[in-house]
Write a protein that holds these residues in place. Structure first.
Motif, PDB file in Angstrom:
ATOM      1  N   TYR A  12     -16.759  27.895  10.095  1.00  0.00           N
ATOM      2  CA  TYR A  12     -15.685  28.690   9.607  1.00  0.00           C
ATOM      3  C   TYR A  12     -14.726  26.698   9.334  1.00  0.00           C
ATOM      4  CZ  TYR A  12     -17.151  32.838  10.135  1.00  0.00           C
ATOM      5  OH  TYR A  12     -18.195  33.924   9.621  1.00  0.00           O
ATOM      6  N   ASP A  13     -15.319  26.163   9.445  1.00  0.00           N
ATOM      7  CA  ASP A  13     -14.076  24.451   9.525  1.00  0.00           C
ATOM      8  C   ASP A  13     -13.225  24.735   8.749  1.00  0.00           C
ATOM      9  OD1 ASP A  13     -16.009  22.637  11.130  1.00  0.00           O
ATOM     10  OD2 ASP A  13     -16.492  22.277   9.575  1.00  0.00           O
ATOM     11  N   SER A  14     -11.777  24.123   9.425  1.00  0.00           N
ATOM     12  CA  SER A  14     -10.604  23.920   9.237  1.00  0.00           C
ATOM     13  C   SER A  14     -10.856  23.803   7.421  1.00  0.00           C
ATOM     14  CB  SER A  14      -9.829  23.205   9.745  1.00  0.00           C
ATOM     15  OG  SER A  14      -8.286  23.544   9.460  1.00  0.00           O
ATOM     16  N   ILE A  15     -10.747  24.316   6.944  1.00  0.00           N
ATOM     17  CA  ILE A  15      -9.922  23.815   5.046  1.00  0.00           C
ATOM     18  C   ILE A  15      -8.910  22.294   5.574  1.00  0.00           C
ATOM     19  CG2 ILE A  15      -9.694  25.393   2.903  1.00  0.00           C
ATOM     20  CD1 ILE A  15     -12.136  25.899   3.966  1.00  0.00           C
ATOM     21  N   ARG A  21      -6.369  26.195   1.277  1.00  0.00           N
ATOM     22  CA  ARG A  21      -5.588  26.682   1.850  1.00  0.00           C
ATOM     23  C   ARG A  21      -5.091  27.751   1.487  1.00  0.00           C
ATOM     24  NH1 ARG A  21      -6.368  24.552   6.921  1.00  0.00           N
ATOM     25  NH2 ARG A  21      -4.400  25.745   7.848  1.00  0.00           N
ATOM     26  N   TYR A  24      -5.835  30.192   0.170  1.00  0.00           N
ATOM     27  CA  TYR A  24      -6.999  31.864   0.907  1.00  0.00           C
ATOM     28  C   TYR A  24      -5.731  32.326   1.281  1.00  0.00           C
ATOM     29  CZ  TYR A  24     -11.362  28.967  -0.059  1.00  0.00           C
ATOM     30  OH  TYR A  24     -12.097  28.721  -0.673  1.00  0.00           O
ATOM     31  N   ALA A  50     -12.692  33.580  11.551  1.00  0.00           N
ATOM     32  CA  ALA A  50     -12.792  32.911  10.583  1.00  0.00           C
ATOM     33  C   ALA A  50     -11.593  32.458   9.859  1.00  0.00           C
ATOM     34  CB  ALA A  50     -13.906  33.468   9.327  1.00  0.00           C
ATOM     35  N   LYS A  53     -10.143  30.131  12.693  1.00  0.00           N
ATOM     36  CA  LYS A  53     -10.465  28.916  12.395  1.00  0.00           C
ATOM     37  C   LYS A  53     -10.709  28.075  11.086  1.00  0.00           C
ATOM     38  CE  LYS A  53     -14.692  28.611  15.511  1.00  0.00           C
ATOM     39  NZ  LYS A  53     -16.041  28.727  15.736  1.00  0.00           N
ATOM     40  N   MET A  54     -10.401  28.866  10.003  1.00  0.00           N
ATOM     41  CA  MET A  54     -10.694  28.212   9.024  1.00  0.00           C
ATOM     42  C   MET A  54      -8.723  27.950   8.177  1.00  0.00           C
ATOM     43  SD  MET A  54     -13.473  29.510   5.925  1.00  0.00           S
ATOM     44  CE  MET A  54     -13.857  30.825   6.733  1.00  0.00           C
ATOM     45  N   GLN A 121     -16.234  28.625   3.063  1.00  0.00           N
ATOM     46  CA  GLN A 121     -16.832  27.409   4.252  1.00  0.00           C
ATOM     47  C   GLN A 121     -17.556  26.598   3.226  1.00  0.00           C
ATOM     48  OE1 GLN A 121     -18.708  27.585   8.005  1.00  0.00           O
ATOM     49  NE2 GLN A 121     -19.578  29.798   6.950  1.00  0.00           N
ATOM     50  N   GLN A 123     -16.540  26.366   0.528  1.00  0.00           N
ATOM     51  CA  GLN A 123     -15.050  25.641  -0.798  1.00  0.00           C
ATOM     52  C   GLN A 123     -15.051  26.393  -2.060  1.00  0.00           C
ATOM     53  OE1 GLN A 123     -13.386  21.882   0.739  1.00  0.00           O
ATOM     54  NE2 GLN A 123     -14.248  22.115   2.897  1.00  0.00           N
ATOM     55  N   GLN A 481     -22.380  24.613   4.033  1.00  0.00           N
ATOM     56  CA  GLN A 481     -21.853  25.585   5.798  1.00  0.00           C
ATOM     57  C   GLN A 481     -21.581  24.760   7.419  1.00  0.00           C
ATOM     58  OE1 GLN A 481     -22.542  30.044   4.834  1.00  0.00           O
ATOM     59  NE2 GLN A 481     -23.850  28.786   4.204  1.00  0.00           N
TER      60      GLN A 481
END
Ligand code: GCU
Length: 673
Positions: A12-15, A21, A24, A50, A53-54, A121, A123, A481
């Motif tokens: 769940y890396d930051s977008i 962004r 979402y 999620a 974090k994202m 994830q 994108q 991911q």
């Protein structure tokens, strides 16, 4: 623990992409859940993790009709089941203003949520979607080979996450995270103890352990996984006070009936038993002159009232063979034992059959038993744990191997009777069927020892869900991911994964013969290690040639277990594929392969090449030093160096052995000792 190593593919890396962004963020400003269950609690929790974090944002929960995202079980929403989809299926439909995830069950809704999170994830835009998904295989199961003392049989990633020092772990956080990972790729069943059930684990089905096992069951239940236990067939003697475990004995039947009732008191949705019987010294019905149908049916009767299943393993062979005896062939064993019993098993018995006739070698033909019993439920067993494929020290992406198995055409009901269709229950009308695999995880921080071995666990789940997914597609999904989004990273690791099984095969035992491994340990070469043993695993190399003659005319007749045209294809030296030649035939070292090389030259070439290829893997990985986090970079770097040493040892021992046996020199005159 919340590290990149630990989080596997749920990073769940930051977008960072601004457009996505905003998109979402808008969707997650109003989310409505229509459902109330443990699974819906998990959905809520997963979305909170999620989205935080994202997007560094809180989910905007709402109960109103103008929600941007609606997640529901079709029956709770009073809408018809999503048509044409099975109970675990779901749809994701989005028209820009609203996104709906509708499952045909709570589990379906959960899978839909994980699908959406996967897309984020990776994108991808989620504004216009029209997705319909359902699993191909009803059973998508994991077998843990964990022991109560904390060890894991054939475990290469530390100790058990379930047990330590003779006890079930108190802190079950890690078990819950495991449930999240498994559920995110659609696994719906798990057995939590080793198929070899030792003394103390025999008590798992008693009050001594059931309360805590029930706790574990409820963790998995929240993620849609049903819990199973491996049992000891001799339990009535070992933990009851009976003198027999004879499956036809009335007191034994009653003992199991009472036992099963007790288990369901603790775990109302208990899945059932996994049974390794009459296999490698485990007790079973043979002791009482009964067969596997008698044994499994007795347990099936006890489980039936609760809709429980008996998963009966077919890994049955003579493990006390005399190496002098050339007529007994271990490869024949499962088929010879089980095929004659077709039609006698209860409908809640499922036979669990390893993908190959031997034991998870780097290359084996497909087991001829799979599909050969039209009236008996079957599941295929794969091994994610890299027992014979490098112990998660060596890189070996196993999805391409499994893809070959799934696509194998058995011709059992004419052309197109692939393993994929058989285990999905599309060839014979199985009541239950699917795929199961031995897990590769342990309590190492990164779960799988080798960080890239996470891809095998991920891939097993995805493939069990949909066996027609391509190996590359699965690898790319996993990469996107798991690692930072970067084309170089993706391409480099993708190349490494896709080339890894062929590389491993290159420096391992040649042309399908298998087994030249260090005995018991199963890592590193020992060419004659199993040659004069009782395990039925021989290469028969002499000064003239090598390989196992399994033909009808001069060999063990194993080829007869296949349908035509496979039977003739394997039986005939001219049509047998190179990669399996030594599995089916004994040939002179100068026999010419279809590739145009002789067997001996093939051995030399592949072994020199395999080692060079490992150097290539190291070079590729080193290029990623600056783009990857230090922990994961170093983990793989260290493993690759150990793989290099292993490949070197294999290369030199195999080449030297066959040079000394045959006296035939390498055409290219490279160093052989
Ligand atoms: C292999 C493995 C054993 C395991 C067995 C099984 O033989 O080496 O550790 O118990 O398979 O599948 O039952």
């Amino acid at each position: 623990m919340d590290t990149k190593m630990y989080n596997m593919w749920l990073q769940y890396d930051s977008i960072n992409n601004q457009t996505l962004r905003e998109q979402y963020t808008e969707f997650f400003s109003k989310v409505r859940l229509i459902g109330n269950s443990e699974i819906f609690d998990s959905i809520k929790e997963e979305l909170e993790i999620a989205v935080d974090k994202m997007l560094q944002q809180k989910v905007g929960w709402t109960a109103s009709d103008d929600a941007k995202i609606v997640i529901a079980n079709s029956s709770d929403w009073n809408i018809k089941a999503v048509e044409g989809l099975n109970e675990e299926g779901y749809t994701i439909v989005s028209n820009g203003n609203q996104l709906k995830i509708i499952g045909n069950s709570d589990r379906g809704a959960l899978y839909g949520v994980f699908h959406l999170l996967r897309m984020m994830q990776m994108q991808e835009s989620i504004t216009t979607l029209s997705i319909k998904e359902q699993p191909t295989n009803p059973f998508r199961m994991i077998n843990q080979w964990d022991n109560l003392d904390g060890s894991v049989e054939r475990g290469y990633s530390g100790n058990s996450i379930f047990y330590e020092n003779g006890k079930i772990v108190e802190d079950k956080t890690r078990i819950k995270d495991y449930a999240r990972f498994l559920s995110s790729v659609g696994i719906n069943a798990i057995s939590i103890n080793n198929v070899n059930v030792w003394e103390e684990e025999t008590y798992f089905i008693t009050k001594k352990y059931l309360p805590e096992i029930a706790e574990i069951a409820s963790i998995f239940r929240g993620y849609g996984l049903q819990l199973y236990l491996s049992i000891n067939f001799a339990s009535p003697i070992a933990i009851g006070d009976l003198e027999t475990a004879d499956p036809l004995d009335g007191s034994v039947k009653n003992w199991w009936k009472d036992k099963v009732r007790e288990i369901y008191d603790f775990i109302p949705d208990f899945g059932g038993f996994v049974v390794k019987a009459d296999s490698e010294h485990r007790p079973g019905p043979f002791s009482y002159d009964r067969d596997h149908a008698d044994g499994s049916n007795m347990l099936a009767e006890a489980l039936e009232p609760f809709d429980g299943k008996v998963i009966w393993r077919c890994f049955v062979y003579n493990c006390l063979q005399d190496w002098r005896d050339r007529s007994t062939d271990r490869a024949r064993a499962a088929y010879d034992h089980f095929k004659p019993l077709d039609g006698r098993f209860h409908s809640n018995v499922i036979l669990q059959i390893k993908n190959g006739p031997m034991d998870f070698q780097v290359r084996e033909p497909v087991s001829p038993l799979i599909g050969a019993m039209s009236e008996t439920n079957q599941m295929m067993e794969l091994q994610i744990a890299q027992e014979y494929t490098g112990h998660q020290i060596d890189l070996c992406y196993l999805i391409p191997q499994w893809k070959e198995v799934f696509s194998f055409d058995t011709y059992i009901q004419g052309e197109g009777s692939t393993i994929e269709k058989i285990v999905a229950g599309q060839i014979h009308p199985y009541r239950h069927s699917g795929v199961v695999a031995v897990s590769n995880i342990g309590n190492d921080e990164n779960w799988t020892g080798h960080t890239l071995a996470q891809a095998n666990l991920y891939g097993f789940g995805r493939l069990a869900w949909n066996p027609s997914l391509e190996s590359e597609t699965i690898a790319k999904e996993w990469l996107k991911q798991t690692f930072p989004q970067n084309n170089d990273v993706e391409q480099t690791i993708l190349d490494m994964l896709m080339s890894s099984w062929p590389i491993y095969e290159n420096y391992n035992a040649p042309l399908g013969v298998g087994w030249m491994v260090t005995t018991h340990l199963h890592y590193g070469p020992s060419i004659d290690g199993y040659e004069y043993s009782r395990w039925g695993t021989y290469h028969f190399a002499d000064r003239d040639g090598m390989g196992v003659d399994r033909t009808k005319e001069t060999g063990t007749g194993y080829t007869e277990q296949y349908e035509e045209p496979n039977r003739s294809m394997y039986n005939n030296l001219d049509t047998c594929p190179d990669e399996l030649l030594l599995f089916f035939h004994h040939v002179p070292y100068k026999h010419t392969l279809k590739s145009g090389k002789t067997v001996i030259q093939h051995i030399y070439d592949t072994h020199f090449e395999g080692y060079e290829q490992v150097l290539g893997l190291q070079k590729k990985w080193d290029q990623l030093e600056r783009v990857l986090d230090e922990e994961r970079f170093n983990n793989v770097k260290e493993r690759l160096e150990r793989q290099r040493l292993n490949a070197r040892e294999w290369r030199d021992q195999i080449n030297t052995y066959f040079y000394r046996k045959s006296g035939i020199a390498d055409e290219k005159n490279r160093t052989i000792y």
